[in-house]
Scaffold this active site. Structure first.
Site, short mmCIF file in Angstrom:
data_model
loop_
_atom_site.label_atom_id
_atom_site.label_comp_id
_atom_site.label_asym_id
_atom_site.label_seq_id
_atom_site.Cartn_x
_atom_site.Cartn_y
_atom_site.Cartn_z
NE ARG A 108 -4.00 0.44 1.83
CZ ARG A 108 -5.06 0.44 2.38
NH1 ARG A 108 -5.44 1.33 3.45
NH2 ARG A 108 -6.16 -0.24 2.05
CG HIS A 135 -8.50 0.17 -2.96
ND1 HIS A 135 -7.66 -1.01 -2.58
CD2 HIS A 135 -9.16 0.48 -1.95
CE1 HIS A 135 -7.52 -1.39 -1.47
NE2 HIS A 135 -8.46 -0.62 -0.63
CD GLN A 138 -12.56 -2.18 -1.02
OE1 GLN A 138 -12.03 -1.84 0.02
NE2 GLN A 138 -13.84 -2.71 -0.75
CG ASP A 227 -14.12 6.08 -0.64
OD1 ASP A 227 -13.97 5.99 0.50
OD2 ASP A 227 -13.16 5.90 -1.33
CB CYS A 267 -14.10 0.48 0.21
SG CYS A 267 -13.54 2.19 0.43
NE ARG A 293 -10.49 -5.57 0.12
CZ ARG A 293 -9.78 -4.49 0.76
NH1 ARG A 293 -10.25 -3.70 1.47
NH2 ARG A 293 -8.26 -4.71 0.45
N1 CP Z 1 -10.89 -0.74 2.41
C1 CP Z 1 -10.02 -0.70 3.08
O1 CP Z 1 -9.10 -0.77 1.90
O2 CP Z 1 -9.76 -0.35 3.94
P1 CP Z 1 -8.48 -0.24 5.03
O3 CP Z 1 -7.95 0.93 4.67
O4 CP Z 1 -8.65 -0.48 6.46
O5 CP Z 1 -7.43 -1.51 4.46
N1 NVA Z 2 -10.40 6.31 -1.20
C1 NVA Z 2 -10.17 5.82 0.10
C2 NVA Z 2 -10.21 4.56 0.22
C3 NVA Z 2 -9.72 3.92 1.63
C4 NVA Z 2 -9.87 2.31 1.77
C5 NVA Z 2 -8.51 6.54 0.33
O1 NVA Z 2 -7.61 6.42 -0.32
O2 NVA Z 2 -8.10 6.63 1.59
#
Ligand code: CP
Ligand code: NVA
Length: 309
Positions: A108, A135, A138, A227, A267, A293
């Site tokens: 990440r 993402h 997801q 989101d 998400c 997931r």
């Molecule tokens: N939806 C998601 O990716 O959650 P986290 O940021 O908690 O991993």
């Molecule tokens: N759009 C959000 C998704 C988190 C899982 C972010 O990037 O923070």
């Protein structure tokens, strides 16, 4: 060896194969407890290294369970605890070590370039666990959830997205092309999807429409996605941005324009973009969405390790 960085680079056929495998595996796990291993332990002896440059709850836990249930193991790193984070080791050397000790790398990152650089230096598969531009794990899992609940291919459903044009939406846009579904996007005029993604869409056949009016985007929706307005490390004037989304809040009043049996997906984590009345309603399937997931990422891992049945 296959990477999982962006849905753009994976064929519709392979994406469908991943979902099919996940469905079978989920059914077969019904009587198994959390850490019991799937029959045949297809990733026995494999180590998935996970690294997070920003916070995560779901992605971290779901990849932990995914590799464990396939018979392998995982180790989670924080980039600031490595020599790389302090600038004392190159990305190339770090990648070499990761490839020597591990069998797969889930990253990440705050930078898409970083993911690409790792891909170039690694000799093991890399999975994008969220980047500024996408993402993908997801969204592939969300397609699974939609089809599981609606019991129909997503190409037969009306999908709406209300909210920011962020990484999750980018992946949903690509999925709309790959899985050929109708996607209505509702966002403020100054928060439209970026040119790069719109240019990509222009070069593909799609059923994507963008509205600067939440109601128009939601009419007849089978599925409504949203989101957070402020994403992780979003470098904006937060107060100003939030105020510009005031007409894009997911309220029960707005949901009246969707189909009666619509489902709401998010998400997580959430902010103030969704009213609690909707978030905790029977239409909201966010907890099932989060748990799926694990199932889909198991099949993503098998795809990357060349073990997809
Ligand atoms: N939806 C998601 O990716 O959650 P986290 O940021 O908690 O991993
Ligand atoms: N759009 C959000 C998704 C988190 C899982 C972010 O990037 O923070």
């Amino acid at each position: 060896m296959k990477h999982f960085i962006n849905l753009k680079n994976i064929s519709s056929k392979d994406l469908r194969k991943i979902l099919k495998d996940a469905k079978k595996r989920k059914i077969h796990r019904k009587k198994l407890s959390t850490l019991e291993v799937d029959k045949g332990a297809p990733l026995k002896g494999k180590l998935l290294v996970q690294m997070f440059e920003k916070p995560s709850l779901r992605t971290r836990l779901s990849f932990y369970l995914a590799i464990k249930q396939l018979g392998g193991g995982t180790l989670t790193l924080r980039s600031n605890e490595l020599h790389l984070g302090g600038g004392e080791e190159t990305l190339g050397d770090t990648a070499k070590i990761l490839s020597t000790y591990g069998d797969g790398f889930m990253l990440r990152s705050d930078s898409d370039k970083n993911i690409e650089n790792f891909r170039d230096y690694l000799s093991i598969p890399i999975i994008n666990g969220l980047s500024p531009s996408s993402h993908p794990t997801q969204v592939l899992s969300d397609i699974f959830t939609v089809e599981e609940i609606k019991r129909k291919p997503i190409s037969k459903l009306n999908i709406s997205w209300i909210g920011d044009s962020n990484n999750v939406l980018n992946s949903l846009i690509i999925a709309a092309v790959k899985f050929n579904f109708k996607l209505n996007i509702g966002c403020p005029k100054n928060y439209m999807p970026k040119k790069k993604i719109l240019d990509w869409v222009k070069n593909h056949k799609s059923k994507i429409k963008i509205f600067n009016d939440a109601k128009k985007a939601i009419i007849n929706a089978d599925v409504v996605f949203s989101d957070k307005v402020i994403s992780l490390n979003d470098k904006v004037n937060k107060k100003k941005k939030l105020s510009q989304f005031k007409n894009f809040k997911i309220t029960s009043k707005l949901m009246k324009f969707a189909k009666k049996d619509y489902i709401f997906l998010h998400c997580l984590p959430r902010g103030s973009e969704v009213e609690e009345k909707v978030f905790f309603s029977k239409n909201s399937k966010v907890w099932q969405q989060a748990l799926n997931r694990v199932h889909v990422q198991k099949s993503i891992l098998l795809y990357c390790f060349g073990k997809l049945r």
